[in-house]
Design a protein around this motif. Structure first.
Motif, short mmCIF file in Angstrom:
data_model
loop_
_atom_site.label_atom_id
_atom_site.label_comp_id
_atom_site.label_asym_id
_atom_site.label_seq_id
_atom_site.Cartn_x
_atom_site.Cartn_y
_atom_site.Cartn_z
N ASP A 169 0.85 -1.13 -0.02
CA ASP A 169 0.03 -0.14 0.04
C ASP A 169 0.76 1.22 0.03
N SER A 170 2.01 1.18 0.65
CA SER A 170 2.98 2.29 0.50
C SER A 170 4.19 1.83 1.32
N LEU A 171 5.21 2.73 0.71
CA LEU A 171 6.84 2.60 1.07
C LEU A 171 7.25 3.89 1.62
N GLU A 172 7.70 3.84 2.83
CA GLU A 172 8.35 5.12 3.05
C GLU A 172 9.76 4.83 3.82
N ILE A 173 10.54 5.80 3.38
CA ILE A 173 12.26 5.73 3.69
C ILE A 173 12.35 7.14 4.05
N SER A 174 13.08 7.08 5.42
CA SER A 174 13.68 8.17 5.89
C SER A 174 15.01 8.08 6.50
N LEU A 175 15.71 9.23 6.20
CA LEU A 175 17.19 9.21 6.22
C LEU A 175 17.71 10.56 6.40
N GLU A 176 18.96 10.92 7.10
CA GLU A 176 19.34 12.14 7.28
C GLU A 176 20.55 12.36 6.04
N TRP A 204 15.54 15.49 -4.91
CA TRP A 204 15.46 16.44 -4.05
C TRP A 204 16.80 17.23 -3.96
N THR A 205 16.70 18.49 -4.11
CA THR A 205 17.75 19.49 -4.10
C THR A 205 18.27 19.97 -2.58
N TYR A 206 19.34 19.42 -2.31
CA TYR A 206 19.82 19.97 -1.18
C TYR A 206 20.40 21.44 -1.10
N PRO A 207 19.89 22.26 0.01
CA PRO A 207 20.10 23.74 -0.50
C PRO A 207 21.52 24.21 -0.27
N GLY A 208 22.22 23.45 0.40
CA GLY A 208 23.60 23.65 0.36
C GLY A 208 24.34 24.64 1.42
N ASP A 209 23.34 25.14 2.58
CA ASP A 209 23.67 26.34 3.41
C ASP A 209 23.68 25.58 4.76
N PHE A 210 23.63 24.24 4.99
CA PHE A 210 23.69 23.77 6.46
C PHE A 210 25.14 22.79 6.55
N GLY A 211 25.20 22.33 7.74
CA GLY A 211 26.24 21.49 8.03
C GLY A 211 27.47 21.93 8.60
N GLY A 212 27.36 23.42 8.66
CA GLY A 212 28.78 23.95 9.57
C GLY A 212 28.86 23.77 10.90
N ALA A 213 27.79 23.86 11.68
CA ALA A 213 27.53 23.62 12.97
C ALA A 213 27.54 22.27 13.46
N ARG A 214 28.41 21.90 14.51
CA ARG A 214 28.56 20.50 14.98
C ARG A 214 27.22 19.72 15.08
N GLY A 215 27.23 18.56 14.65
CA GLY A 215 25.89 17.67 14.70
C GLY A 215 25.86 17.23 16.15
N ILE A 216 24.71 17.03 16.55
CA ILE A 216 24.17 16.59 17.78
C ILE A 216 25.02 15.21 18.33
N TYR A 217 24.80 14.25 17.44
CA TYR A 217 25.29 13.13 17.63
C TYR A 217 26.79 12.86 16.89
N PHE A 287 25.91 10.00 14.18
CA PHE A 287 26.36 10.96 13.45
C PHE A 287 25.21 11.90 13.09
N GLY A 288 25.41 13.37 12.88
CA GLY A 288 24.47 13.98 12.65
C GLY A 288 23.57 14.44 13.60
N ASN A 289 22.43 14.94 13.17
CA ASN A 289 21.37 15.56 14.28
C ASN A 289 20.26 14.50 14.62
N TYR A 290 20.28 13.40 14.04
CA TYR A 290 19.39 12.59 14.24
C TYR A 290 19.77 10.95 14.43
N ASN A 291 19.70 10.36 15.22
CA ASN A 291 20.16 9.48 15.90
C ASN A 291 19.41 7.97 15.26
N GLN A 292 19.61 7.86 14.06
CA GLN A 292 18.90 6.70 13.18
C GLN A 292 19.75 6.40 12.07
N ASP A 293 19.49 5.26 11.60
CA ASP A 293 20.03 4.89 10.26
C ASP A 293 18.87 4.99 8.97
N ILE A 294 19.13 4.37 8.28
CA ILE A 294 18.04 4.44 7.22
C ILE A 294 16.61 3.72 7.39
#
Length: 301
Positions: A169-176, A204-217, A287-294
Motif C-alpha cells: 500500500d505504501s513504502l516510506e524511507i527516512s534518512l539524514e 531533492w535538491t539539497y540547498p547547500g547552506d547547512f552542515g557547518g555547526a557541529r552535529g548533535i550526535y 552521526f549528524g542530528n538524528y540518531n537513526q539509520d535508514i
C-alpha cells in the motif's frame, strides 16, 4: 504528509509549539520571504529567525533557496508543506498489523559506484583513505556510520517481509543526508535522486547552506565540515511519490513491481551531469542530528 504522533516525530510536532513559528508559517503561506523581511514582520532579530527557519526546514515544512540580492546572496524562504495529517493511536494501531519495518545502517550498501571526493567513517575512526573509491569495497564498510561521495550512487537491498496474499500500500524511507561538502565550502547545492527497483521516484535538491555547526550526535573526534544533514522522508503511495509530503512524481507503489519473494532495491545517486552536482553525504546512527539509520516502513493491504 502523514505524521504519526510519537517521539520519533518530535522534530516535526515541536514546530507547532511556538507562536513565532506558527506566525512564520502564516506569513510564508501568503508569499515567500527572506530572513530580513521575516525579522521585520515579527519584530525579532535575524539570528533568532534563522534558528526557527532551520527547525521548520529540517521538518520539511519550509524550504529555502539562496538567491541573488542587493548585497550578495539572500536566503528566500518558501512554505513547502501544504497539508499534514496527524495519525493518533486508532489509525496507527489499525495499520500496525500489516506494517513491516527495517533499519539499514548506512554502511550496508550492496553495490556502489562513486567518484571523489569520497570516504567512509565508523563511530571511532576513518575507514581507509579519503578520496579512494576502493575502500568502499573494504569489508569494514558495513560498520560505516557516515559515507560521502562527489558523484555516483550507493544502493541498498531492503528485505521484503510481505506474505504472498498481501498487496503493498505504501513504502516510506527516512534518512539524514546532505551534499558532499568539502572542508572549506559551506554552500554546495546538490540534486539527489532516489530510485526504487530501478525506477526514479523523485529528486531533492539539497540547498547547500547547512552542515557547518557541529552535529548533535557527531563524535568529538570528527573535525570535517560535514557535520549533519536534513531529515528527508520519501513516501510512495497509490497516488504517487512524495518527499516530505510534497508530490515529486506520479510513480505509484504499483509501478515498483514489489513482490513478496523479491527484495527491494533502493538507490541514492547524484549524477556528474546534474545541474547541481554537489554529491551526497549519508548520516547513520551516531552521526549528524538524528540518531537513526535508514529507516524503511512497508505497509500492505
Amino acid at each position: 504528509m502523514e505524521i504519526e504522533v510519537n517521539r520519533r516525530n518530535m522534530h516535526v510536532l515541536e514546530c507547532f509549539s511556538s507562536p513565532t513559528r506558527v506566525k512564520m508559517i502564516e506569513l510564508l503561506g501568503e508569499q515567500p520571504m527572506n530572513i530580513k523581511s521575516l525579522s521585520e514582520a515579527l519584530d525579532i532579530k535575524s539570528p533568532i529567525v534563522t534558528r526557527h527557519i532551520h527547525m521548520l526546514e529540517e521538518a520539511g515544512i519550509v524550504r529555502c533557496e539562496n538567491v541573488p540580492g542587493k548585497r550578495g546572496t539572500q536566503k528566500l524562504c518558501y512554505l513547502q508543506l501544504t497539508h499534514a495529517t496527524l495519525l493518533f493511536k486508532g489509525k496507527a494501531a489499525k495499520e500496525e498489523k500489516n506494517r513491516y519495518f527495517v533499519s539499514l545502517p548506512v554502511g550496508t550498501y550492496s553495490s556502489y559506484e562513486v567518484k571523489p571526493t569520497c570516504g567512509l567513517a565508523s563511530a571511532e575512526r576513518m575507514i581507509g583513505m579519503c578520496d579512494d573509491p576502493r575502500y568502499f569495497a573494504d569489508p569494514e564498510h558495513v560498520h560505516a556510520k557516515v559515507i560521502w561521495f562527489g558523484s555516483g550512487y550507493v544502493e541498498y537491498r531492503i528485505p521484503n517481509y510481505m506474505v504472498n496474499n498481501e498487496r503493498p500500500d505504501s513504502l516510506e524511507i527516512s534518512l539524514e543526508l546532505c551534499s558532499e561538502t568539502p572542508c572549506t565550502v559551506n554552500h554546495l547545492p546538490s540534486d539527489i535522486v532516489f530510485s526504487v527497483n530501478g525506477t526514479e521516484v523523485g529528486t531533492w535538491t539539497y540547498p547547500g547552506d547547512f552542515g557547518g555547526a557541529r552535529g548533535i550526535y557527531t563524535p568529538s573526534w570528527w573535525h570535517k565540515n560535514i557535520q549533519h544533514g536534513l531529515m528527508k522522508t520519501i513516501r510512495i503511495t497509490r497516488q504517487g511519490s512524495y518527499i516530505d509530503g510534497v508530490k515529486v512524481s506520479d510513480v505509484t507503489i504499483e509501478g515498483l513491481s514489489l513482490a513478496y519473494d523479491k527484495e527491494i532495491l533502493f538507490r541514492i545517486s547524484c549524477s556528474a551531469s546534474a545541474k547541481n552536482c554537489g554529491g551526497v553525504t549519508l548520516f547513520g546512527k551516531g552521526f549528524g542530528n538524528y540518531n537513526q539509520d535508514i529507516e524503511v516502513t512497508l505497509r500492505c493491504l
